[in-house]
Design a protein around this motif. Structure first.
Motif, PDB file in Angstrom:
ATOM      1  N   GLY A   1      -9.210   4.697  -9.670  1.00 36.79           N
ATOM      2  CA  GLY A   1      -9.298   5.786  -8.712  1.00 36.79           C
ATOM      3  C   GLY A   1     -10.728   6.030  -8.320  1.00 36.79           C
ATOM      4  N   GLY A   2     -11.002   7.254  -7.857  1.00 41.11           N
ATOM      5  CA  GLY A   2     -12.347   7.621  -7.465  1.00 41.11           C
ATOM      6  C   GLY A   2     -12.747   7.025  -6.143  1.00 41.11           C
ATOM      7  N   GLY A   3     -14.047   6.847  -5.937  1.00 41.00           N
ATOM      8  CA  GLY A   3     -14.557   6.360  -4.668  1.00 41.00           C
ATOM      9  C   GLY A   3     -14.727   7.491  -3.677  1.00 41.00           C
ATOM     10  N   GLN A   4     -15.564   7.252  -2.663  1.00 44.82           N
ATOM     11  CA  GLN A   4     -15.822   8.295  -1.672  1.00 44.82           C
ATOM     12  C   GLN A   4     -15.984   7.666  -0.303  1.00 44.82           C
ATOM     13  N   ALA A   5     -15.203   8.162   0.645  1.00 46.27           N
ATOM     14  CA  ALA A   5     -15.316   7.685   2.023  1.00 46.27           C
ATOM     15  C   ALA A   5     -16.387   8.473   2.758  1.00 46.27           C
ATOM     16  N   GLU A   6     -16.847   7.911   3.864  1.00 51.07           N
ATOM     17  CA  GLU A   6     -17.868   8.595   4.662  1.00 51.07           C
ATOM     18  C   GLU A   6     -17.277   9.838   5.314  1.00 51.07           C
TER      19      GLU A   6
ATOM     20  N   TYR B   1      -4.072 -19.418 -11.514  1.00 53.12           N
ATOM     21  CA  TYR B   1      -3.552 -18.053 -11.522  1.00 53.12           C
ATOM     22  C   TYR B   1      -2.914 -17.790 -10.163  1.00 53.12           C
ATOM     23  N   THR B   2      -1.570 -17.563 -10.159  1.00 53.13           N
ATOM     24  CA  THR B   2      -0.882 -17.359  -8.888  1.00 53.13           C
ATOM     25  C   THR B   2      -0.160 -16.025  -8.818  1.00 53.13           C
ATOM     26  N   ASN B   3       0.191 -15.410  -9.929  1.00 52.80           N
ATOM     27  CA  ASN B   3       0.996 -14.199  -9.914  1.00 52.80           C
ATOM     28  C   ASN B   3       0.265 -12.995 -10.496  1.00 52.80           C
ATOM     29  N   THR B   4      -1.049 -13.073 -10.638  1.00 54.13           N
ATOM     30  CA  THR B   4      -1.833 -11.963 -11.174  1.00 54.13           C
ATOM     31  C   THR B   4      -2.338 -11.113 -10.021  1.00 54.13           C
ATOM     32  N   VAL B   5      -1.893  -9.857  -9.968  1.00 55.15           N
ATOM     33  CA  VAL B   5      -2.276  -8.991  -8.868  1.00 55.15           C
ATOM     34  C   VAL B   5      -3.473  -8.134  -9.274  1.00 55.15           C
ATOM     35  N   SER B   6      -4.118  -7.557  -8.270  1.00 54.27           N
ATOM     36  CA  SER B   6      -5.178  -6.581  -8.485  1.00 54.27           C
ATOM     37  C   SER B   6      -4.675  -5.228  -8.027  1.00 54.27           C
ATOM     38  N   LEU B   7      -5.056  -4.185  -8.777  1.00 54.84           N
ATOM     39  CA  LEU B   7      -4.596  -2.835  -8.490  1.00 54.84           C
ATOM     40  C   LEU B   7      -5.781  -1.995  -8.032  1.00 54.84           C
ATOM     41  N   ILE B   8      -5.671  -1.376  -6.838  1.00 49.19           N
ATOM     42  CA  ILE B   8      -6.764  -0.604  -6.257  1.00 49.19           C
ATOM     43  C   ILE B   8      -6.263   0.798  -5.975  1.00 49.19           C
ATOM     44  N   GLY B   9      -6.731   1.771  -6.745  1.00 47.63           N
ATOM     45  CA  GLY B   9      -6.359   3.152  -6.534  1.00 47.63           C
ATOM     46  C   GLY B   9      -7.525   3.953  -6.001  1.00 47.63           C
ATOM     47  N   GLY B  10      -7.266   5.232  -5.704  1.00 50.62           N
ATOM     48  CA  GLY B  10      -8.324   6.113  -5.246  1.00 50.62           C
ATOM     49  C   GLY B  10      -8.592   6.020  -3.768  1.00 50.62           C
ATOM     50  N   SER B  11      -9.858   6.195  -3.378  1.00 48.70           N
ATOM     51  CA  SER B  11     -10.234   6.236  -1.972  1.00 48.70           C
ATOM     52  C   SER B  11      -9.897   4.930  -1.261  1.00 48.70           C
TER      53      SER B  11
ATOM     54  N   GLU C   1       0.827  -1.198   0.000  1.00 40.77           N
ATOM     55  CA  GLU C   1       0.000   0.000   0.000  1.00 40.77           C
ATOM     56  C   GLU C   1       0.862   1.249   0.000  1.00 40.77           C
ATOM     57  N   ILE C   2       0.376   2.275  -0.697  1.00 37.86           N
ATOM     58  CA  ILE C   2       0.988   3.602  -0.687  1.00 37.86           C
ATOM     59  C   ILE C   2      -0.050   4.562  -0.126  1.00 37.86           C
ATOM     60  N   LYS C   3       0.338   5.370   0.860  1.00 36.37           N
ATOM     61  CA  LYS C   3      -0.594   6.279   1.514  1.00 36.37           C
ATOM     62  C   LYS C   3      -0.244   7.726   1.197  1.00 36.37           C
ATOM     63  N   VAL C   4      -1.261   8.564   1.203  1.00 31.55           N
ATOM     64  CA  VAL C   4      -1.112  10.002   1.036  1.00 31.55           C
ATOM     65  C   VAL C   4      -1.897  10.680   2.152  1.00 31.55           C
ATOM     66  N   ASN C   5      -1.257  11.556   2.904  1.00 36.51           N
ATOM     67  CA  ASN C   5      -1.897  12.247   4.023  1.00 36.51           C
ATOM     68  C   ASN C   5      -2.492  11.257   5.023  1.00 36.51           C
ATOM     69  N   GLY C   6      -1.809  10.146   5.194  1.00 34.62           N
ATOM     70  CA  GLY C   6      -2.218   9.163   6.174  1.00 34.62           C
ATOM     71  C   GLY C   6      -3.288   8.205   5.703  1.00 34.62           C
ATOM     72  N   SER C   7      -3.811   8.389   4.535  1.00 31.18           N
ATOM     73  CA  SER C   7      -4.852   7.506   4.018  1.00 31.18           C
ATOM     74  C   SER C   7      -4.337   6.740   2.809  1.00 31.18           C
ATOM     75  N   ARG C   8      -4.831   5.529   2.637  1.00 28.30           N
ATOM     76  CA  ARG C   8      -4.389   4.692   1.528  1.00 28.30           C
ATOM     77  C   ARG C   8      -4.786   5.321   0.197  1.00 28.30           C
ATOM     78  N   ALA C   9      -3.819   5.423  -0.711  1.00 24.78           N
ATOM     79  CA  ALA C   9      -4.075   5.965  -2.035  1.00 24.78           C
ATOM     80  C   ALA C   9      -3.925   4.914  -3.116  1.00 24.78           C
ATOM     81  N   LEU C  10      -3.119   3.867  -2.873  1.00 26.77           N
ATOM     82  CA  LEU C  10      -2.918   2.806  -3.861  1.00 26.77           C
ATOM     83  C   LEU C  10      -2.619   1.504  -3.136  1.00 26.77           C
ATOM     84  N   ARG C  11      -3.279   0.447  -3.592  1.00 30.23           N
ATOM     85  CA  ARG C  11      -3.051  -0.874  -2.999  1.00 30.23           C
ATOM     86  C   ARG C  11      -2.815  -1.871  -4.133  1.00 30.23           C
ATOM     87  N   VAL C  12      -1.673  -2.581  -4.036  1.00 26.94           N
ATOM     88  CA  VAL C  12      -1.379  -3.668  -4.970  1.00 26.94           C
ATOM     89  C   VAL C  12      -1.655  -4.957  -4.220  1.00 26.94           C
ATOM     90  N   GLN C  13      -2.714  -5.635  -4.630  1.00 33.16           N
ATOM     91  CA  GLN C  13      -3.233  -6.777  -3.854  1.00 33.16           C
ATOM     92  C   GLN C  13      -2.920  -8.080  -4.569  1.00 33.16           C
TER      93      GLN C  13
END
Length: 811
Positions: free
Chosen positions: A339-344, A313-323, A289-301
């Motif tokens: 990207g995108g998404g909205q937190a409460e 499938y063993t080496n295929t990752v998922s990429l999660i950006g945004g909120s 995970e990479i965080k910006v201002n203390g919150s997660r901005a990118l997750r390589v899962q």
């Protein structure tokens, strides 16, 4: 001590609001208030921690929101159908419709921390809530806690903590709070508390903040047993074991300053690295995970070992950006959220982007959900792919796809839905609330068809099992179930009814097709029979087919063929050369052309063998007159003729007047009427005079006895009337017609002038009648006259001779 403060009302930028937030904000604006209400007064006691807060919450319209894995669904929203919350995951939340004035009475108690080994950073917070009358509250609230470095400082320390659905019994509640170890370095801290009644209401912040102080035994933590025995500056290099300080035990800012380390990545970059050997990431099956201002901005899962369609499938990752609230469901491979998404937050509900199927993709936006294999949502708000593979939603809001290989370009609330994960192959270009629905019951998951298209428009529908259908656009057009191969070009309120194959409506309004391969166009055209073609003009009345394979046209302004100006003719055909029209009856004799008036047959043209017959036919001449003439009255020619339309080469228009001479050779025929009775007479709307075929004529009793069929008729001395031919009176009769009816004068009443008149049917036959007896009588009279004259002359001669003799004899 009393303090009063005003709470700031927060607003959400329009581009970042969800559909629910825009709805709530719009309603609040329409009521002239903000969703946050107004905090009026806060009263604080010192040691007991009593906080009194009076709030006013405007009454809000009830609105339901459902959360489930397929995205946000709205309930009871007009014009959007097929809104179904998932029963296994639905949570029902409504705005409160009324809230009385409350007084929050909070007892702040900070329990002492344990001095035993293995202490954690969690502490317990207790409080008590009452209303304005001091009665303890019994309800459930959400409580939010924040730490600050001052009583009014804007600087928050650490993260916020929200405890949902906290039960409050007899006014008492207890929560556990854990802000971590680093937030309490020994500096002063103030606790800010906020409450709300449900997750769609904004939090109400209590004021002022409460300063956190140490419990008696917690003071000891500042001088723990080990630390108390170590004097300041007593630890030096000799007191540390060799090798006890390693790189991973150094602070990050120290490690980043170490140059030349093969295992450290410097802030200004590294050189001499070995790709494939040196990398930034993890070596175990954990996410990065990479965080910006203390919150997660990118997750390589990382993806789990999974078996999909015969492959591991063993080496295929998922990429999660945004909120940080965006997610890829556990066990899914190769998914991407750009990207995108909205937190409460205080002013918005959570609207994450979620992928729950292998190789699903969400480019951005908020509240989007992909649950179909290889599905793609480029962006937008609240779009969802509930099932189906390889489908695409380019953008827009609240669009939904449930069929394989389908696409929605954009717009709002457009749906492509199907049962049993069918191959829909359908598309919606955009617009609002358009629907394509495919349902084939218990068919296998690889069956079904679809191939339907709605280009755009508003609330157009292609219903179940209506394969290969198209709606170009327009408003509220529909193709009903089982109407395959049908199309509506556009317009509004057009409908192809159930079970119709190949029906077509090019456009227009309120047209309908109710049979196979029929076409309806215009306004209120109804093709109700197979193969019927119905076109209707703008008249506000239904125009429907009556039998199969008809071609019906309703055109009040006329139909032109090769003629753009039909001149109010029902049919105006222009042909420059060759014949204008052909009427060809094959196989047998009969009617070629039928002439009707008000639905009744008044004549026709028939063919019998090689002979054409004109039935109930009247030939007429054009005429003009200054006299007032009635139907059936006889007219005579004046010799003052004109030409049709004033053109020299056009038809002659004869000048006429009523007949007033017996046996008039100038008699033209009996009066029929104006060519166009509803228009004034002129050179392009002449009078018509019947002179051939059959018609009606006025006759009078001229002393020749009753008139019987076959009797010759000539003009009479009575204006405009014919009489029975009289050979005894007229050696030559100028016959205009033969009687086809009986005129029995004993049954006819005389008019004011004493003349008996009757209108009878006649057959026009214009010829001269010659009578031999009359001619002989005439000659005899002529001879008798000649003899008389000769006798008179002889008598005169004899007298002259006698006078001569007498004169000669005289002396």
């Amino acid at each position: 001590m009393k303090n009063s403060t005003n709470q700031t009302t927060h607003s959400v930028p329009q581009g970042r609001q969800t559909i629910a937030q825009r709805f709530n904000a719009g309603y609040a604006r329409s009521k002239g208030t903000s969703p946050g209400g107004t905090a009026e007064k806060v009263v604080l006691s010192s040691l007991t921690g009593l906080i009194l807060r009076r709030t006013t919450i405007p009454a809000l319209k009830r609105w339901a929101i459902f959360f489930h894995p397929y995205g946000i669904k709205r309930s009871n929203v007009s014009g959007i159908g097929h809104e179904r919350p998932h029963p296994a995951h639905a949570t029902h939340v409504t705005h409160v419709t009324h809230l009385t004035y409350l007084t929050y009475l909070t007892l702040l108690t900070l329990l002492p921390l344990s001095t035993a080994l293995g202490q954690t950073t969690t502490f317990t917070y207790q409080g008590r809530l009452t209303d304005t009358a001091g009665i303890a509250i019994n309800a459930t609230y959400d409580l939010r806690f924040k730490l600050f470095d001052g009583a009014t400082s804007p600087t928050q320390i650490g993260n916020s903590i929200t405890n949902f659905n906290v039960p409050i019994t007899n006014g008492l509640f207890t929560v556990s709070l854990d802000f971590g170890a680093t937030v309490f370095p020994g500096d002063d801290r103030w606790l800010e508390i906020a409450t709300r009644t449900n997750i769609t209401s904004p939090f109400r912040t209590l004021s002022p903040r409460q300063q956190l102080t140490s419990a008696p035994y917690a003071i000891r933590s500042a001088n723990a047993a080990t630390a108390a025995s170590v004097a300041a500056g007593a630890i030096n290099s000799a007191a540390l074991a060799d090798g006890s300080v390693t790189l991973n035990k150094l602070a990050p800012e120290v490690s980043s300053q170490l140059g030349g380390s093969a295992t450290a990545w410097q802030l200004n970059g590294n050189s001499g690295t070995a790709p494939g050997t040196q990398f930034l990431g993890t070596t175990d099956n954990q996410a990065l995970e990479i965080k910006v201002n203390g919150s997660r901005a990118l997750r390589v899962q990382p993806s789990p070992v999974d078996f999909i369609f015969g492959q591991y499938y063993t080496n295929t990752v998922s990429l999660i950006g945004g909120s940080a609230v965006n997610s890829v469901a556990s066990g899914q491979v190769g998914a991407t959220i750009g990207g995108g998404g909205q937190a409460e937050s205080d002013f918005a509900i959570a609207a994450p982007n979620v992928v729950s199927e292998h190789y699903g993709t969400i480019g951005g936006g908020l509240g989007n959900t992909v649950a179909g294999y290889g599905g793609t949502i480029a962006g937008g708000d609240g779009n969802s792919m509930t099932e189906g593979s390889y489908a695409t939603i380019s953008g827009g809001a609240a669009n939904l796809i449930g069929g394989n290989y389908s696409s929605i370009a954009g717009g709002e609330a457009n749906h492509i839905e199907s049962g049993a994960n069918l191959n829909s192959y359908s598309s919606i270009g955009g617009g609002y609330a358009n629907l394509i629905w495919l349902e084939r019951g218990s068919i296998d998951v690889f069956g079904g068809h679809g191939f339907c298209t709605i280009s755009g428009g508003n609330q157009n529908t292609i219903s179940t099992n209506a394969d290969y259908c198209t709606i170009g656009g327009g408003f509220v057009n529909s193709i009903d179930p089982n109407s395959s191969g049908s199309s509506i070009g556009g317009g509004s309120d057009n409908r192809i009814t159930a079970g119709v194959a190949g029906g077509t409506i090019p456009g227009g309004t309120l047209n309908s097709v109710g049979a196979d391969y029929a076409l309806a166009a215009g306004y209120r055209a109804q093709a109700n029979h197979q193969g019927a073609f119905v076109w209707a003009d703008s008249q506000n009345a239904n125009f429907a087919s009556t039998a199969a394979n008809q071609f019906l046209i309703r055109a009040a302004g006329g139909v032109g063929i090769n003629e753009p100006h039909p001149d109010n003719a029902a049919l105006d055909v222009l042909q420059v050369s060759n014949r204008v029209a052909t009427f060809n009856r094959t196989g047998n004799d009969g009617v070629l052309v039928s002439f009707q008036r008000d639905g009744f047959n008044v004549g026709d043209i028939t063919v019998s063998g090689a002979v054409v017959s004109y039935n109930a036919f009247t030939g007429s001449h054009y005429a003009w007159t200054k006299e007032s003439i009635e139907y059936g009255m006889l007219v005579s020619m004046t010799g003052k003729n004109r030409r049709y339309g004033g053109q020299a080469q056009a038809e002659v228009i004869y000048g006429v007047e009523l007949t007033r001479t017996a046996n008039d050779s100038r008699c033209l025929g009996s009066y029929l009427g104006l060519q166009e009775p509803h228009h004034p007479a002129n050179d392009v709307n002449p009078h018509q005079i019947m002179a051939a075929g059959n018609g009606e004529m006025w006759v009078v009793d001229a002393g020749g006895g009753d008139i019987h069929p076959g009797a010759y008729l000539i003009s009479s001395a009575v204006a405009g009337c014919a009489m029975k031919d009289d050979p005894a009176r007229f050696p030559i009769g100028y016959v205009i017609a033969r009687a086809a009816d009986v005129a029995a004068w004993s049954d006819v009443k005389a008019g004011p002038d004493g003349v008996k008149r009757a209108k009878i049917s006649v057959l026009y036959e214009s010829f001269e009648r010659h009578s031999p007896a009359a001619e002989m009588a005439g000659e005899l009279k002529q001879k008798e006259a000649q003899i008389t004259e000769l006798k008179q002359r002889l008598e005169r001669l004899e007298k002259l001779f006698l006078r001569g003799q007498q004169a000669a004899a005289a002396p």
